[in-house]
Write an enzyme that holds these catalytic residues in place. Sequence first.
Site, PDB file in Angstrom:
ATOM      1  N   TYR A   1      27.279 -33.165  22.336  1.00  0.00           N
ATOM      2  CA  TYR A   1      28.224 -34.149  21.117  1.00  0.00           C
ATOM      3  C   TYR A   1      27.054 -35.224  21.171  1.00  0.00           C
ATOM      4  O   TYR A   1      26.715 -35.653  21.857  1.00  0.00           O
ATOM      5  CB  TYR A   1      29.392 -34.353  21.845  1.00  0.00           C
ATOM      6  CG  TYR A   1      30.232 -35.267  20.949  1.00  0.00           C
ATOM      7  CD1 TYR A   1      30.761 -35.213  19.682  1.00  0.00           C
ATOM      8  CD2 TYR A   1      30.364 -36.848  21.463  1.00  0.00           C
ATOM      9  CE1 TYR A   1      31.452 -35.937  19.021  1.00  0.00           C
ATOM     10  CE2 TYR A   1      31.159 -37.482  20.774  1.00  0.00           C
ATOM     11  CZ  TYR A   1      31.871 -37.203  19.600  1.00  0.00           C
ATOM     12  OH  TYR A   1      32.332 -38.320  18.822  1.00  0.00           O
TER      13      TYR A   1
ATOM     14  N   ASP B   1      19.616 -38.109  23.592  1.00  0.00           N
ATOM     15  CA  ASP B   1      20.831 -39.035  23.630  1.00  0.00           C
ATOM     16  C   ASP B   1      21.497 -39.101  24.910  1.00  0.00           C
ATOM     17  O   ASP B   1      21.931 -38.278  25.355  1.00  0.00           O
ATOM     18  CB  ASP B   1      21.802 -38.007  22.659  1.00  0.00           C
ATOM     19  CG  ASP B   1      23.214 -38.691  22.510  1.00  0.00           C
ATOM     20  OD1 ASP B   1      23.395 -39.980  23.149  1.00  0.00           O
ATOM     21  OD2 ASP B   1      23.967 -38.332  21.897  1.00  0.00           O
TER      22      ASP B   1
ATOM     23  N   LYS C   1      27.910 -46.669  25.885  1.00  0.00           N
ATOM     24  CA  LYS C   1      28.813 -46.499  27.284  1.00  0.00           C
ATOM     25  C   LYS C   1      28.228 -47.479  28.260  1.00  0.00           C
ATOM     26  O   LYS C   1      28.736 -48.648  28.201  1.00  0.00           O
ATOM     27  CB  LYS C   1      28.835 -45.104  27.751  1.00  0.00           C
ATOM     28  CG  LYS C   1      29.570 -44.104  26.627  1.00  0.00           C
ATOM     29  CD  LYS C   1      30.036 -42.680  27.061  1.00  0.00           C
ATOM     30  CE  LYS C   1      30.725 -42.239  26.035  1.00  0.00           C
ATOM     31  NZ  LYS C   1      30.280 -40.718  25.302  1.00  0.00           N
TER      32      LYS C   1
HETATM   33  C1  LIG Z   1      30.342 -40.566  23.754  1.00  0.00           C
HETATM   34  C2  LIG Z   1      29.062 -40.123  22.942  1.00  0.00           C
HETATM   35  C3  LIG Z   1      28.615 -40.093  21.906  1.00  0.00           C
HETATM   36  C4  LIG Z   1      29.293 -41.016  20.943  1.00  0.00           C
HETATM   37  O1  LIG Z   1      29.315 -42.551  21.616  1.00  0.00           O
HETATM   38  P1  LIG Z   1      30.690 -43.313  20.640  1.00  0.00           P
HETATM   39  O2  LIG Z   1      30.396 -44.684  21.257  1.00  0.00           O
HETATM   40  O3  LIG Z   1      32.130 -42.611  21.150  1.00  0.00           O
HETATM   41  O4  LIG Z   1      30.560 -43.370  19.381  1.00  0.00           O
HETATM   42  C5  LIG Z   1      27.229 -39.887  21.471  1.00  0.00           C
HETATM   43  N1  LIG Z   1      26.425 -39.148  22.563  1.00  0.00           N
HETATM   44  C6  LIG Z   1      26.944 -38.861  23.482  1.00  0.00           C
HETATM   45  C7  LIG Z   1      26.020 -38.013  24.473  1.00  0.00           C
HETATM   46  C8  LIG Z   1      28.187 -39.435  23.991  1.00  0.00           C
HETATM   47  O5  LIG Z   1      28.594 -38.680  25.164  1.00  0.00           O
END
Ligand SMILES: *Cc1c(COP(=O)(O)O)cnc(C)c1O
Length: 429
Positions: free
Chosen positions: A142, A235, A263
């Site tokens: 994701y 990511d 995060k």
């Molecule tokens: C949470 C998450 C996102 C998206 O971040 P948001 O702040 O919710 O837009 C993207 N990549 C990874 C790996 C994530 O866990």
Amino acid sequence: MEKSKSLFERAVKVMPGGVNSPVRAFKAVGGEPLFIDRADGAKIYDVDGNEYIDYVSSWGPMILGHNNKRVREAVAAAAQRGLSFGAPTEAEVKLAEKITSYLPGIEMIRMVNSGTEAVMSALRLARAYTGRRKIVKFEGCYHGHADSMLVKAGSGALTAGKPDSLGVPEPVAGDTLIAAYNDLLGVEQLLKNHEAACVIVEPVAANMGVVLPKDGFLSGLREMCDRYGALLIFDEVITGFRLCKGGAQEYFDVVADLVTYGKIIGGGMPVGAYGGKKEIMELMAPGGAVYQAGTLSGNPVAMVAGLAQLEVLDELDVHGHIDNLGEKMAAGLWGVVRDLGIPACVNQIGSLICMFLGIDSADCYEEVMKADRSLYARYFREMLAGGVYLAPSQFEAMFISFSHTDSDIYDTLCRGEAALRKMKSEGLI
Ligand SMILES: *Cc1c(COP(=O)(O)O)cnc(C)c1O
């Protein structure tokens, strides 16, 4: 205080599904969401007066636990001076210096407001830098909800992705090629046959439960990207500062071309960032021709929250503590399912853990999808009733924070055992 039930009745009238982010609605586990009043340390409290040991940790940001004094006081002090100026501040320079100081590969960084925005911008930059259009993404990873990332595998021989959401145009999805996590040969096939701008990957997949990269997977991606002229994007929105201060790049000793964060770097405030080598990052406006902007980007209150949290990671042995508890939790869960003879597997790396019910290995999306969601739903509800707040979905991680203690882990394992024993006695497992 108004109860969760009546708040949810009001919420569904004015908000789609009653929530601002889908997983919060408890659809995957049944029942209605709890409305939270406050949280402190490892505990979260709902408006109905219940206390839970929290393993959602706001989906990852709260690595120190909730309501950390240092972060709270930094936020309060910044708020005294004004909430937003739309102009440069010292705090954003300090946070950028801090993040770039951990790794040689990240020379420059741009702050945004979410992980989604960070990924969307990094993809645009990768396309601009390479002059190519296609993107390689892994099934089950994701990366937020940008159009080009809401894509699933096409059927059969089709390599081009298909929209995984209404509203995503087919041509956009078609530029995203889908590979299987941990399958290097599949990636090579794609890179050989298509000119790809980049390969984007969660170095540890933590949005399909937790799936670890096999030995050589990440270094193999690095090598293949170099061979075929694609950029490698890590990511690290979850893994950044969680696996260790240098994130997955340091942990696995693989340097990506671009890295996205979110995060943890916001300390609980809405922050994302993307960074990489100077040569690439300098393509961004205003110096370069790749446009990206943000009214609230580098928000002074958010910057000091993130900075305070990262400073604590420097000063205390946060990772020693959370990694140790992560190992104890995983070993304990393994013990419980073995003793009870329950088909399950536990994936863990540092403070990220996931117990998959009903399957005995989870190394890729295909395997993960065979986990028994209805068993998890029941387990979730038993745990909630026992005072443990797990993610309301089988396909999410448990996050351990610096505020969790040995006794939290022990209590959680006792409750887990009781829940699974009960489910077994009812013939569910
Ligand atoms: C949470 C998450 C996102 C998206 O971040 P948001 O702040 O919710 O837009 C993207 N990549 C990874 C790996 C994530 O866990």
